[in-house]
Design a protein around this motif. Structure first.
Motif, PDB file in Angstrom:
ATOM      1  N   ILE A  95     -10.358  92.835  31.624  1.00 17.81           N
ATOM      2  CA  ILE A  95      -9.872  91.316  31.113  1.00 17.81           C
ATOM      3  C   ILE A  95      -7.981  91.752  31.490  1.00 17.81           C
ATOM      4  O   ILE A  95      -7.784  90.494  32.039  1.00 17.81           O
ATOM      5  N   ALA A  96      -7.550  92.542  31.529  1.00 21.37           N
ATOM      6  CA  ALA A  96      -6.254  92.894  31.830  1.00 21.37           C
ATOM      7  C   ALA A  96      -6.120  92.182  33.549  1.00 21.37           C
ATOM      8  O   ALA A  96      -5.039  91.681  33.832  1.00 21.37           O
ATOM      9  N   ALA A  97      -7.121  92.888  34.517  1.00 19.81           N
ATOM     10  CA  ALA A  97      -6.931  92.417  35.974  1.00 19.81           C
ATOM     11  C   ALA A  97      -7.118  90.963  36.071  1.00 19.81           C
ATOM     12  O   ALA A  97      -6.486  90.329  36.795  1.00 19.81           O
ATOM     13  N   LYS A  98      -7.974  90.450  35.230  1.00 18.96           N
ATOM     14  CA  LYS A  98      -8.086  88.946  35.365  1.00 18.96           C
ATOM     15  C   LYS A  98      -6.788  88.193  34.712  1.00 18.96           C
ATOM     16  O   LYS A  98      -6.534  87.201  35.437  1.00 18.96           O
ATOM     17  N   VAL A  99      -6.326  88.607  33.804  1.00 14.96           N
ATOM     18  CA  VAL A  99      -5.237  88.145  33.208  1.00 14.96           C
ATOM     19  C   VAL A  99      -3.980  88.112  34.304  1.00 14.96           C
ATOM     20  O   VAL A  99      -3.186  87.392  34.492  1.00 14.96           O
ATOM     21  N   ALA A 100      -3.991  89.240  34.995  1.00 17.71           N
ATOM     22  CA  ALA A 100      -2.958  89.689  36.179  1.00 17.71           C
ATOM     23  C   ALA A 100      -2.878  88.544  37.193  1.00 17.71           C
ATOM     24  O   ALA A 100      -1.881  88.269  37.808  1.00 17.71           O
ATOM     25  N   LEU A 101      -4.124  88.095  37.272  1.00 19.54           N
ATOM     26  CA  LEU A 101      -4.311  87.265  38.537  1.00 19.54           C
ATOM     27  C   LEU A 101      -3.891  85.852  38.404  1.00 19.54           C
ATOM     28  O   LEU A 101      -3.971  84.938  39.041  1.00 19.54           O
ATOM     29  N   ASN A 102      -3.481  85.477  37.147  1.00 22.23           N
ATOM     30  CA  ASN A 102      -2.950  84.119  36.593  1.00 22.23           C
ATOM     31  C   ASN A 102      -1.746  84.149  37.343  1.00 22.23           C
ATOM     32  O   ASN A 102      -0.894  84.962  37.424  1.00 22.23           O
ATOM     33  N   PRO A 103      -1.397  82.875  38.224  1.00 19.99           N
ATOM     34  CA  PRO A 103      -0.425  82.825  38.976  1.00 19.99           C
ATOM     35  C   PRO A 103       1.117  82.948  38.289  1.00 19.99           C
ATOM     36  O   PRO A 103       2.155  83.443  38.703  1.00 19.99           O
ATOM     37  N   LEU A 104       0.970  82.648  36.874  1.00 16.18           N
ATOM     38  CA  LEU A 104       2.290  82.857  36.194  1.00 16.18           C
ATOM     39  C   LEU A 104       2.721  84.136  35.640  1.00 16.18           C
ATOM     40  O   LEU A 104       3.687  84.667  35.458  1.00 16.18           O
ATOM     41  N   ASN A 105       1.693  85.042  36.019  1.00 18.52           N
ATOM     42  CA  ASN A 105       1.709  86.472  35.843  1.00 18.52           C
ATOM     43  C   ASN A 105       2.175  87.366  36.985  1.00 18.52           C
ATOM     44  O   ASN A 105       2.202  88.288  37.153  1.00 18.52           O
ATOM     45  N   MET A 186      -9.958  82.429  47.616  1.00 18.40           N
ATOM     46  CA  MET A 186     -10.888  83.711  47.454  1.00 18.40           C
ATOM     47  C   MET A 186     -11.728  83.033  46.351  1.00 18.40           C
ATOM     48  O   MET A 186     -12.590  83.843  45.634  1.00 18.40           O
ATOM     49  N   GLN A 187     -11.193  81.767  45.867  1.00 17.73           N
ATOM     50  CA  GLN A 187     -12.277  81.330  44.652  1.00 17.73           C
ATOM     51  C   GLN A 187     -12.261  82.085  43.449  1.00 17.73           C
ATOM     52  O   GLN A 187     -13.214  82.573  42.722  1.00 17.73           O
ATOM     53  N   VAL A 188     -11.019  82.610  43.071  1.00 19.82           N
ATOM     54  CA  VAL A 188     -10.953  83.803  41.874  1.00 19.82           C
ATOM     55  C   VAL A 188     -10.708  82.733  40.687  1.00 19.82           C
ATOM     56  O   VAL A 188      -9.940  81.697  40.742  1.00 19.82           O
ATOM     57  N   GLN A 189     -11.416  83.171  39.558  1.00 23.82           N
ATOM     58  CA  GLN A 189     -11.280  82.526  38.215  1.00 23.82           C
ATOM     59  C   GLN A 189     -10.455  83.485  37.241  1.00 23.82           C
ATOM     60  O   GLN A 189     -11.018  84.175  36.880  1.00 23.82           O
ATOM     61  N   PRO A 190      -9.018  83.537  37.476  1.00 25.85           N
ATOM     62  CA  PRO A 190      -8.312  84.431  36.301  1.00 25.85           C
ATOM     63  C   PRO A 190      -8.495  83.910  35.037  1.00 25.85           C
ATOM     64  O   PRO A 190      -8.751  82.813  34.661  1.00 25.85           O
ATOM     65  N   ASN A 191      -8.185  84.803  34.197  1.00 26.22           N
ATOM     66  CA  ASN A 191      -7.983  84.699  32.809  1.00 26.22           C
ATOM     67  C   ASN A 191      -6.786  83.612  32.687  1.00 26.22           C
ATOM     68  O   ASN A 191      -5.768  83.820  33.187  1.00 26.22           O
ATOM     69  N   VAL A 192      -6.806  82.515  31.722  1.00 25.53           N
ATOM     70  CA  VAL A 192      -5.791  81.644  31.252  1.00 25.53           C
ATOM     71  C   VAL A 192      -4.723  82.074  30.709  1.00 25.53           C
ATOM     72  O   VAL A 192      -3.751  81.338  30.632  1.00 25.53           O
ATOM     73  N   SER A 193      -4.816  83.246  30.152  1.00 21.71           N
ATOM     74  CA  SER A 193      -3.765  83.810  29.519  1.00 21.71           C
ATOM     75  C   SER A 193      -2.393  84.011  30.198  1.00 21.71           C
ATOM     76  O   SER A 193      -2.588  84.728  31.199  1.00 21.71           O
ATOM     77  N   VAL A 194      -1.362  84.006  29.681  1.00 27.73           N
ATOM     78  CA  VAL A 194      -0.188  84.059  30.272  1.00 27.73           C
ATOM     79  C   VAL A 194       0.718  85.188  29.413  1.00 27.73           C
ATOM     80  O   VAL A 194       1.296  84.727  28.470  1.00 27.73           O
ATOM     81  N   HIS A 195       0.364  86.258  29.581  1.00 26.11           N
ATOM     82  CA  HIS A 195       0.951  87.258  28.748  1.00 26.11           C
ATOM     83  C   HIS A 195       2.320  87.901  28.908  1.00 26.11           C
ATOM     84  O   HIS A 195       3.061  88.295  28.093  1.00 26.11           O
ATOM     85  N   TYR A 196       3.120  87.512  30.377  1.00 27.85           N
ATOM     86  CA  TYR A 196       4.040  88.434  30.878  1.00 27.85           C
ATOM     87  C   TYR A 196       5.155  87.453  31.011  1.00 27.85           C
ATOM     88  O   TYR A 196       6.529  87.866  31.133  1.00 27.85           O
ATOM     89  N   LEU A 197       4.925  86.198  30.769  1.00 31.47           N
ATOM     90  CA  LEU A 197       6.029  85.105  31.073  1.00 31.47           C
ATOM     91  C   LEU A 197       7.238  85.160  30.330  1.00 31.47           C
ATOM     92  O   LEU A 197       8.461  84.904  30.799  1.00 31.47           O
ATOM     93  N   ALA A 198       7.109  85.794  29.034  1.00 33.82           N
ATOM     94  CA  ALA A 198       8.164  85.686  28.096  1.00 33.82           C
ATOM     95  C   ALA A 198       9.303  86.299  28.399  1.00 33.82           C
ATOM     96  O   ALA A 198      10.578  86.380  28.353  1.00 33.82           O
ATOM     97  N   LYS A 199       9.044  87.614  29.097  1.00 33.39           N
ATOM     98  CA  LYS A 199       9.904  88.843  29.648  1.00 33.39           C
ATOM     99  C   LYS A 199      10.571  88.377  30.920  1.00 33.39           C
ATOM    100  O   LYS A 199      11.240  89.219  31.602  1.00 33.39           O
ATOM    101  N   LEU A 200      10.225  87.357  31.541  1.00 36.18           N
ATOM    102  CA  LEU A 200      10.411  86.979  32.876  1.00 36.18           C
ATOM    103  C   LEU A 200      11.994  87.150  33.162  1.00 36.18           C
ATOM    104  O   LEU A 200      12.733  87.691  34.063  1.00 36.18           O
ATOM    105  N   PRO A 201      12.814  86.302  32.353  1.00 38.03           N
ATOM    106  CA  PRO A 201      14.041  86.344  32.608  1.00 38.03           C
ATOM    107  C   PRO A 201      14.936  87.771  32.524  1.00 38.03           C
ATOM    108  O   PRO A 201      15.668  88.238  33.434  1.00 38.03           O
TER     109      PRO A 201
END
Length: 309
Positions: A95-105, A186-201
């Motif tokens: 699950i964590a690996a799929k979340v990580a493949l979200n472009p915003l992560n 690569m036709q990857v279907q990542p998890n849609v969750s964006v867990h890491y964006l809040a700390k990006l700044p």
């Protein structure tokens, strides 16, 4: 102040004309592309391990639902781990690996993987070339006559600071774009969750500070010894061969900071843990030492280039 800003803009123009900036951007594209590929490979490995674990549990008559309902305990003993519920552990890793493949992560992922080692190396090399630019092209005397040593020295240093900030900003944007393209190809279907964006700044600010410190030090080193080769070899030795020195060593401080402001649950590189120390005091000491080094190198190199008659 206006004169200094004009000198900084001129330094940035020189770096652009010398294709330093373009080369830096190309390295960032390669780095982000490699990060996306590594993240995809990591997902495949974790899915393969999860499927094998699932088969073993099914042979024992245990379903995934049952495994997820049970507790998960992880006991660490040195470099080894004892996991009480392997199926649940492998499931959440997928699950964590799929979340990580979200472009915003993607920015979080590159800053916790290849960028930890290679971004400081790339920017350190960039700073070495900036410091040696006028000696390489034989323009040092003209620059001294036009601007004076103080303006030349500090405009180069300030240009490195600005390029460091721009480098981190570019890495964020490029990593998101490349991850989006990579997922489509690569036709990857990542998890849609964006867990890491809040700390990006905060992550971007810290990453900028880290690059500034590396660029700052290797600018000073190259200015002092007038050799990009020695400086670059020193950079590679420090980053790749010299072990963590602990305490207020910059690498040690970075290792301690990464786990506090980044999400490393799906990192593609195993990052060694730093030796415990006071982070605030450590960074204060680093900046103080760098300030003293800057003063010493500035005074010494100025006397060397502009001796009093």
């Amino acid at each position: 102040m206006k004169s200094m800003w004009d000198s900084v803009k001129m330094q940035l123009f020189y770096q652009w004309k010398a294709k330093y900036v373009i080369t830096l951007l190309l390295f960032l594209v390669v780095l982000c592309g490699f990060s996306s590929y590594a993240q995809y490979s990591s997902l495949q490995q974790k899915e393969y391990r999860f499927n094998n674990t699932m088969e073993m549990y099914e042979k024992d008559g245990i379903t995934l639902k049952q495994a997820l309902s049970e507790d998960l305990e992880i006991k660490k003993d040195g470099h080894s781990e004892e996991i009480s519920n392997v199926l649940k552990y492998d499931y959440y890793r997928v699950i964590a690996a799929k979340v990580a493949l979200n472009p915003l992560n993607a920015p979080n992922q590159i800053f916790t993987s290849v960028a930890i080692v290679f971004l400081p190396i790339i920017f350190g090399i960039y700073s070495c070339h900036v410091a040696f630019f006028d000696f390489k092209h034989g323009t040092i005397k003209n620059q001294l006559l036009l601007k004076g040593y103080t303006s030349l020295f500090f405009s180069k240093l300030l240009s490195i600071v600005l390029v460091a900030i721009a480098t981190v900003s570019a890495t964020v944007l490029i990593s998101v774009g490349i991850q989006f393209v990579f997922n489509s190809v690569m036709q990857v279907q990542p998890n849609v969750s964006v867990h890491y964006l809040a700390k990006l700044p905060l992550q971007a600010v810290y990453q900028s500070v880290g690059l500034i410190l590396f660029g700052w030090f290797f600018f000073l080193l190259t200015t002092a010894i007038r050799s990009t080769l020695v400086s670059i070899v020193t950079l590679f030795l420090y980053m790749l061969l010299i072990p963590n020195l602990g305490g207020f060593d910059l690498k040690n401080l970075m290792l301690l900071t990464v786990s506090k402001i980044y999400n490393t649950s799906a990192a593609t590189m195993d990052v060694a843990s730093g030796e415990s120390t006071n982070l605030i005091v450590g960074y204060v000491v680093i900046f103080a030492v760098f300030a003293v080094l800057t003063f010493c190198v500035y005074k010494w190199d100025k006397k060397r280039l502009c001796p009093k008659l």
